[in-house]
Design an enzyme around this catalytic site. Structure first.
Site, short mmCIF file in Angstrom:
data_model
loop_
_atom_site.label_atom_id
_atom_site.label_comp_id
_atom_site.label_asym_id
_atom_site.label_seq_id
_atom_site.Cartn_x
_atom_site.Cartn_y
_atom_site.Cartn_z
N SER A 160 -35.33 -6.17 -20.50
CA SER A 160 -35.98 -4.96 -20.01
C SER A 160 -35.39 -4.44 -18.71
O SER A 160 -35.69 -3.32 -18.30
CB SER A 160 -37.49 -5.19 -19.82
OG SER A 160 -37.73 -5.96 -18.67
N LYS A 198 -40.01 -6.76 -12.66
CA LYS A 198 -40.02 -5.32 -12.87
C LYS A 198 -39.83 -4.59 -11.54
O LYS A 198 -39.98 -5.16 -10.46
CB LYS A 198 -41.36 -4.87 -13.49
CG LYS A 198 -41.59 -5.36 -14.91
CD LYS A 198 -40.65 -4.70 -15.91
CE LYS A 198 -40.94 -5.14 -17.34
NZ LYS A 198 -40.55 -6.54 -17.58
#
EC number: 3.4.21.88
Length: 239
Positions: A160, A198
């Site tokens: 990701s 993230k």
């Protein structure tokens, strides 16, 4: 021997890697060295590649790795670079919680010796998984790539964050802290159960955990559900 511009560029890349954990963009490098076009940066990077100081990874955004540091950069006094990044300051959550204690390595900026960073298991760059486990091993790093403070490392699982140059199997080096600025790449603990790597964004009173891959959705959570466990400061990749 490197030219002055080559040394300045290497210093700047090293500084940004230390501060943010990812290399600067070509526009940022151009502004930092006060060049008129990005072609000058391409020539400098090519020269540093040929001399074995940098490596570019194909088909990756901002994929520049510092392989080695000349003595003039590693031991000499740091120079002030004209470029000043724009940083949006992020506030603290309304109910800060002290993060769980972790084995960490305390890094002195004045030390010229390699330091041992504990590897604390795996972190998801994808769907959140359990992380921050017991120490499994350690990795040696030069303090030139680390800011002061306490650090630990995690092995990345998932894709990701590929557009930030973070790949499956990489080791991310994390500076332990419980706050972060908007735009920082962080280890976020969700509901005290799941950890994920993230980019942090502030959206009013909420926290957005943003992937660097369009295949993944941004998660927007209340501040009481997210605890910052640290900020990305460096990355290690094996070939």
């Amino acid at each position: 021997m490197l030219t002055r511009k080559q040394l300045d560029l290497l210093r700047f890349i090293q500084q940004r890697m230390r501060e943010t954990g990812v290399p600067p963009s070509f526009d940022e490098m151009k502004d930092a060295l006060d060049l008129k076009s990005k072609s000058g940066i391409h020539r400098l990077i090519t020269a540093l590649e040929e001399r074995g100081f940098l490596r570019r990874l194909p088909n990756r955004a901002r994929a520049i790795e510092v392989i080695r540091i000349p003595e003039a950069v590693a031991s000499g006094p740091a120079e002030v670079v004209r470029f000043t990044p724009s940083v949006v300051e992020g506030g603290r959550s309304s109910a800060p919680v002290k993060p769980a204690p972790l084995p960490t390595a305390l890094v002195s900026d004045e030390s010229g010796h390699a330091v041992s960073i504990p590897v604390m298991g795996r972190i998801a760059a994808g769907t959140p998984i359990s992380a921050i486990q017991s120490q499994s091993r350690s990795v040696a790093m030069s303090p030139d790539f680390l800011a002061g403070g306490e650090h630990y490392a995690l092995e990345v699982r998932g894709d990701s964050m590929i557009e930030a140059g973070i790949l499956d199997g990489d080791l991310v080096v994390i500076r332990r802290q419980d706050t972060a600025n908007t735009g920082d790449i962080v280890v976020a603990l969700i509901d005290d159960e799941e950890a994920t790597l993230k980019r942090l964004r502030r959206r009013g009173s909420s926290i957005a955990l943003e992937a660097a891959n369009p295949a993944y959705e941004t998660r927007v959570l209340g501040p009481d559900r997210v605890r910052i466990q640290g900020r990305l400061v460096s990355l290690i990749r094996k070939y």
